[in-house]
Write a protein that holds these residues in place. Structure first.
Motif, PDB file in Angstrom:
ATOM      1  N   ILE A 101      26.249   6.065  -8.371  1.00 15.44           N
ATOM      2  CA  ILE A 101      27.114   5.897  -9.542  1.00 15.44           C
ATOM      3  C   ILE A 101      27.897   7.186  -9.712  1.00 15.44           C
ATOM      4  O   ILE A 101      27.323   8.272  -9.801  1.00 15.44           O
ATOM      5  N   VAL A 102      29.211   7.054  -9.723  1.00 14.45           N
ATOM      6  CA  VAL A 102      30.104   8.200  -9.875  1.00 14.45           C
ATOM      7  C   VAL A 102      30.580   8.234 -11.323  1.00 14.45           C
ATOM      8  O   VAL A 102      31.017   7.212 -11.863  1.00 14.45           O
ATOM      9  N   VAL A 103      30.462   9.404 -11.942  1.00 11.99           N
ATOM     10  CA  VAL A 103      30.867   9.564 -13.343  1.00 11.99           C
ATOM     11  C   VAL A 103      31.911  10.673 -13.458  1.00 11.99           C
ATOM     12  O   VAL A 103      32.007  11.536 -12.597  1.00 11.99           O
ATOM     13  N   ASP A 104      32.693  10.611 -14.546  1.00 12.07           N
ATOM     14  CA  ASP A 104      33.684  11.646 -14.809  1.00 12.07           C
ATOM     15  C   ASP A 104      32.993  12.954 -15.177  1.00 12.07           C
ATOM     16  O   ASP A 104      31.815  12.978 -15.559  1.00 12.07           O
ATOM     17  N   ARG A 105      33.764  14.026 -15.096  1.00 14.04           N
ATOM     18  CA  ARG A 105      33.247  15.332 -15.515  1.00 14.04           C
ATOM     19  C   ARG A 105      32.822  15.275 -16.973  1.00 14.04           C
ATOM     20  O   ARG A 105      33.477  14.663 -17.794  1.00 14.04           O
ATOM     21  N   GLY A 106      31.740  15.918 -17.268  1.00 11.44           N
ATOM     22  CA  GLY A 106      31.269  15.976 -18.642  1.00 11.44           C
ATOM     23  C   GLY A 106      30.298  14.871 -19.024  1.00 11.44           C
ATOM     24  O   GLY A 106      29.590  14.990 -20.018  1.00 11.44           O
TER      25      GLY A 106
END
Length: 121
Positions: A4-9
């Motif tokens: 699962i790829v998530v945005d920064r932060g």
């Protein structure tokens, strides 16, 4: 192997929410952890805009291709390392390091590897 790829932060936000430490979150998002906490972390990551990625090529496939390339390259050098045309001496007949045929394996001194006529043998 999906991740699962998530945005920064997002990882920071999940850490602040008490879902776990950075390593715990990272392991959960990479599906290397299969606990109830990892399940919650993955659900929350998807709620926060995470995307499930399933790479077409598995790591094992990439490693296998790299090994094949290396073995193929070694096969080309292998003839020089075995002496190849070492009997012909200094005509550049491909010692293992491409020095010259008389030097045999490792580009050392062919005479130290026998009589120089046999290269690495």
């Amino acid at each position: 192997m999906k991740i699962i790829v998530v945005d920064r932060g997002v990882m920071k936000k999940m850490k602040e929410e008490g879902l776990g430490s950075y390593p715990t979150i990272r392991e959960a998002l990479a599906y290397r952890s299969r606990t109830w906490r990892a399940h919650w972390i993955r659900e929350r990551a998807l709620e926060l805009g995470g995307v499930v990625m399933e790479p077409e090529r598995q790591v094992a496939d990439v490693v296998a291709e790299a090994v094949e390339r290396v073995v193929g390259a070694l096969g080309k050098v292998g003839d020089g390392a075995k002496g190849g045309d070492g009997a012909n001496g200094g005509d550049g007949s491909n010692g293992a390091n491409g020095a010259n045929g008389a030097n045999g394996a490792n580009g050392a001194n062919g005479a130290n590897w026998g009589d120089g006529a046999n290269g690495a043998n």
